[in-house]
Design a protein around this motif. Structure first.
Motif, mmCIF file in Angstrom:
data_model
loop_
_atom_site.group_PDB
_atom_site.id
_atom_site.type_symbol
_atom_site.label_atom_id
_atom_site.label_comp_id
_atom_site.label_asym_id
_atom_site.label_seq_id
_atom_site.Cartn_x
_atom_site.Cartn_y
_atom_site.Cartn_z
ATOM 1 N N ILE A 106 43.015 54.269 41.089
ATOM 2 C CA ILE A 106 42.262 53.523 40.079
ATOM 3 C C ILE A 106 43.126 52.406 39.511
ATOM 4 C CG2 ILE A 106 41.235 53.684 37.774
ATOM 5 C CD1 ILE A 106 40.210 56.470 38.569
ATOM 6 N N TRP A 107 44.407 52.691 39.285
ATOM 7 C CA TRP A 107 45.318 51.638 38.820
ATOM 8 C C TRP A 107 45.329 50.471 39.813
ATOM 9 C CZ3 TRP A 107 49.205 50.993 34.897
ATOM 10 C CH2 TRP A 107 49.206 52.006 33.912
ATOM 11 N N ALA A 108 45.456 50.781 41.096
ATOM 12 C CA ALA A 108 45.534 49.735 42.115
ATOM 13 C C ALA A 108 44.240 48.934 42.178
ATOM 14 C CB ALA A 108 45.849 50.350 43.475
ATOM 15 N N ARG A 109 43.113 49.620 42.125
ATOM 16 C CA ARG A 109 41.818 48.942 42.174
ATOM 17 C C ARG A 109 41.629 48.060 40.937
ATOM 18 N NH1 ARG A 109 37.992 46.450 45.031
ATOM 19 N NH2 ARG A 109 35.964 46.515 43.988
ATOM 20 N N THR A 110 42.031 48.546 39.779
ATOM 21 C CA THR A 110 41.902 47.765 38.551
ATOM 22 C C THR A 110 42.743 46.501 38.624
ATOM 23 O OG1 THR A 110 41.482 49.771 37.256
ATOM 24 C CG2 THR A 110 42.203 47.812 36.043
ATOM 25 N N TYR A 111 43.941 46.601 39.162
ATOM 26 C CA TYR A 111 44.798 45.417 39.311
ATOM 27 C C TYR A 111 44.164 44.420 40.276
ATOM 28 C CZ TYR A 111 49.113 42.716 39.557
ATOM 29 O OH TYR A 111 50.046 41.715 39.475
ATOM 30 N N GLU A 112 43.584 44.935 41.340
ATOM 31 C CA GLU A 112 42.926 44.062 42.322
ATOM 32 C C GLU A 112 41.772 43.297 41.692
ATOM 33 O OE1 GLU A 112 42.602 42.271 45.893
ATOM 34 O OE2 GLU A 112 43.828 44.087 45.849
ATOM 35 N N VAL A 113 40.952 44.016 40.923
ATOM 36 C CA VAL A 113 39.754 43.414 40.325
ATOM 37 C C VAL A 113 40.095 42.500 39.155
ATOM 38 C CG1 VAL A 113 37.643 43.967 39.019
ATOM 39 C CG2 VAL A 113 38.224 45.264 41.081
ATOM 40 N N ASN A 114 41.038 42.907 38.315
ATOM 41 C CA ASN A 114 41.308 42.180 37.069
ATOM 42 C C ASN A 114 42.404 41.123 37.173
ATOM 43 O OD1 ASN A 114 39.369 43.764 35.910
ATOM 44 N ND2 ASN A 114 40.764 44.964 34.654
ATOM 45 N N VAL A 115 43.256 41.240 38.151
ATOM 46 C CA VAL A 115 44.389 40.317 38.242
ATOM 47 C C VAL A 115 44.354 39.505 39.541
ATOM 48 C CG1 VAL A 115 46.905 40.089 38.190
ATOM 49 C CG2 VAL A 115 45.781 41.888 36.851
ATOM 50 N N VAL A 116 44.358 40.196 40.669
ATOM 51 C CA VAL A 116 44.441 39.489 41.955
ATOM 52 C C VAL A 116 43.206 38.627 42.182
ATOM 53 C CG1 VAL A 116 44.758 39.750 44.438
ATOM 54 C CG2 VAL A 116 45.901 41.323 42.874
ATOM 55 N N SER A 117 42.045 39.058 41.684
ATOM 56 C CA SER A 117 40.834 38.247 41.833
ATOM 57 C C SER A 117 41.028 36.878 41.187
ATOM 58 C CB SER A 117 39.632 38.965 41.212
ATOM 59 O OG SER A 117 39.815 39.141 39.817
ATOM 60 N N GLY A 118 41.651 36.859 40.014
ATOM 61 C CA GLY A 118 41.917 35.586 39.348
ATOM 62 C C GLY A 118 42.932 34.749 40.091
ATOM 63 N N VAL A 119 43.942 35.396 40.653
ATOM 64 C CA VAL A 119 44.947 34.686 41.442
ATOM 65 C C VAL A 119 44.295 34.017 42.647
ATOM 66 C CG1 VAL A 119 47.027 34.964 42.859
ATOM 67 C CG2 VAL A 119 46.823 36.192 40.681
ATOM 68 N N ARG A 120 43.368 34.717 43.271
ATOM 69 C CA ARG A 120 42.658 34.131 44.421
ATOM 70 C C ARG A 120 41.981 32.820 44.037
ATOM 71 N NH1 ARG A 120 41.387 39.802 45.636
ATOM 72 N NH2 ARG A 120 42.396 40.325 47.618
ATOM 73 N N MET A 121 41.307 32.807 42.903
ATOM 74 C CA MET A 121 40.595 31.594 42.502
ATOM 75 C C MET A 121 41.558 30.490 42.068
ATOM 76 S SD MET A 121 37.864 32.734 43.427
ATOM 77 C CE MET A 121 37.086 31.141 43.300
ATOM 78 N N ILE A 122 42.655 30.873 41.431
ATOM 79 C CA ILE A 122 43.669 29.879 41.076
ATOM 80 C C ILE A 122 44.202 29.197 42.332
ATOM 81 C CG2 ILE A 122 46.043 29.635 40.222
ATOM 82 C CD1 ILE A 122 45.293 31.831 38.132
ATOM 83 N N GLN A 123 44.529 29.973 43.340
ATOM 84 C CA GLN A 123 45.116 29.399 44.545
ATOM 85 C C GLN A 123 44.120 28.547 45.325
ATOM 86 O OE1 GLN A 123 46.872 32.784 46.578
ATOM 87 N NE2 GLN A 123 48.759 32.613 45.367
ATOM 88 N N ARG A 124 42.843 28.831 45.164
ATOM 89 C CA ARG A 124 41.828 28.058 45.876
ATOM 90 C C ARG A 124 41.405 26.787 45.143
ATOM 91 N NH1 ARG A 124 41.834 32.985 47.669
ATOM 92 N NH2 ARG A 124 40.948 33.583 49.697
ATOM 93 N N LEU A 125 41.537 26.757 43.832
ATOM 94 C CA LEU A 125 40.991 25.640 43.066
ATOM 95 C C LEU A 125 42.028 24.774 42.345
ATOM 96 C CD1 LEU A 125 37.890 27.420 41.477
ATOM 97 C CD2 LEU A 125 37.968 25.996 43.530
ATOM 98 N N VAL A 126 43.137 25.348 41.956
ATOM 99 C CA VAL A 126 44.095 24.600 41.131
ATOM 100 C C VAL A 126 44.839 23.508 41.901
ATOM 101 C CG1 VAL A 126 46.204 24.802 39.736
ATOM 102 C CG2 VAL A 126 44.303 26.396 39.395
ATOM 103 N N PRO A 127 45.194 23.694 43.175
ATOM 104 C CA PRO A 127 45.879 22.589 43.867
ATOM 105 C C PRO A 127 45.125 21.264 43.811
ATOM 106 C CG PRO A 127 46.110 24.601 45.139
ATOM 107 C CD PRO A 127 45.144 24.919 44.020
ATOM 108 N N ALA A 128 43.807 21.300 43.926
ATOM 109 C CA ALA A 128 43.025 20.063 43.862
ATOM 110 C C ALA A 128 43.024 19.486 42.444
ATOM 111 C CB ALA A 128 41.592 20.325 44.323
ATOM 112 N N MET A 129 43.019 20.363 41.417
ATOM 113 C CA MET A 129 43.135 19.865 40.040
ATOM 114 C C MET A 129 44.453 19.116 39.884
ATOM 115 S SD MET A 129 42.015 23.138 37.690
ATOM 116 C CE MET A 129 40.571 24.142 38.030
#
Length: 266
Positions: A106-129
């Protein structure tokens, strides 16, 4: 105050209901075009439809950000209408679990959903910003990141990670025109919270009327200086401020919207 959001495009993750919906709706009301994100197509489209009915502009992006494929799909849908200037990482989840109940899985899944999900979007969108020389990244965190309780340890630890990555990202983006900040809500009266408090009220002796239940919950569960719970629109207003040019000089900061739940001199 003129928030200067007209012409900007914003992706708000987890905006098919609750706090995310309030954020997307207020950004649209201030002139931004918003991309409403969710996993449930009907709910997500309903939010976008309501925004358009109110005179705003809204698109839809569907996908599970806890997977690379889902994040790719959301980023592609968000960018289909033009560049994304503002990323609000709101999507996440939590469970009311104790240390004994929160397994390592559950700890691992929570980190995936709450943290890594945001990192994914940062890496996909912030370079263009960064290439364009302007942008906003706003994490929705929480007071439990810095003042955790004994309950929900997996969730509070993931909030702390969201706060930490936001400051690290701000340092990484130094001089780029892109800022990274956190909005940290306290206990906010979304539908799920109201249902939870209503369900547990009899066991706590809080009575049956909602005003009494809210007052008692604010006193016993989340003591703060206002004696009530926050409203989604109050958190959304903080996001709107950080999202616009008037907040150009704010980066690496945490803006608490918690009625004074967290007490700090910083």
């Amino acid at each position: 105050m003129d928030t200067q959001l007209t012409g900007k495009r914003a992706l708000v993750t987890g905006s098919s209901s609750g706090l995310g919906e309030a954020i997307a709706s207020m950004l649209a009301a201030e002139g931004a075009e918003v991309v409403v994100h969710g996993r449930d197509a009907d709910r997500t489209k309903a939010v976008a439809t309501a925004i358009r009915a109110a005179g705003g502009r809204a698109a839809v992006a569907l996908g599970d950000l806890a997977t690379d494929a889902g994040a790719d799909a959301v980023a592609a849908a968000a960018l289909a209408g033009g560049p994304v200037d503002i990323l609000v990482n709101n999507a996440g989840g939590y469970g009311h679990l104790s240390w004994a109940e929160a397994t390592p899985e559950i700890w691992a899944r929570t980190y995936e959903v709450n943290v890594v999900s945001g990192v994914r979007m940062i890496q996909r969108l912030v370079p263009a910003m960064r290439e364009r020389g302007w942008g906003r990244v706003i994490q929705i965190g929480g007071g439990l990141a810095v003042q955790p309780t004994q309950a929900q340890p997996h969730y509070t630890a993931s909030l702390a990670a969201r706060h930490n990555l936001a400051v690290s990202l701000a340092r990484e983006l130094e001089g780029s025109g892109v800022t990274s900040n956190v909005v940290a809500p306290g206990a906010i009266l979304v539908d799920s919270v109201r249902r939870l408090l209503t369900d547990i009220a009899p066991a706590h002796g809080w009575g049956e009327d909602w005003e009494g239940i809210e007052r008692a919950a604010a006193g016993e569960l989340v003591p703060n200086d206002t004696g009530r719970l926050g409203r989604p629109e109050e958190v959304a207003a903080a996001v709107v401020y950080l999202a616009g040019p008037p907040a150009d000089y704010v980066s690496g900061a945490t803006l608490r919207v918690d009625g004074g739940t967290v007490r700090s001199v910083q």
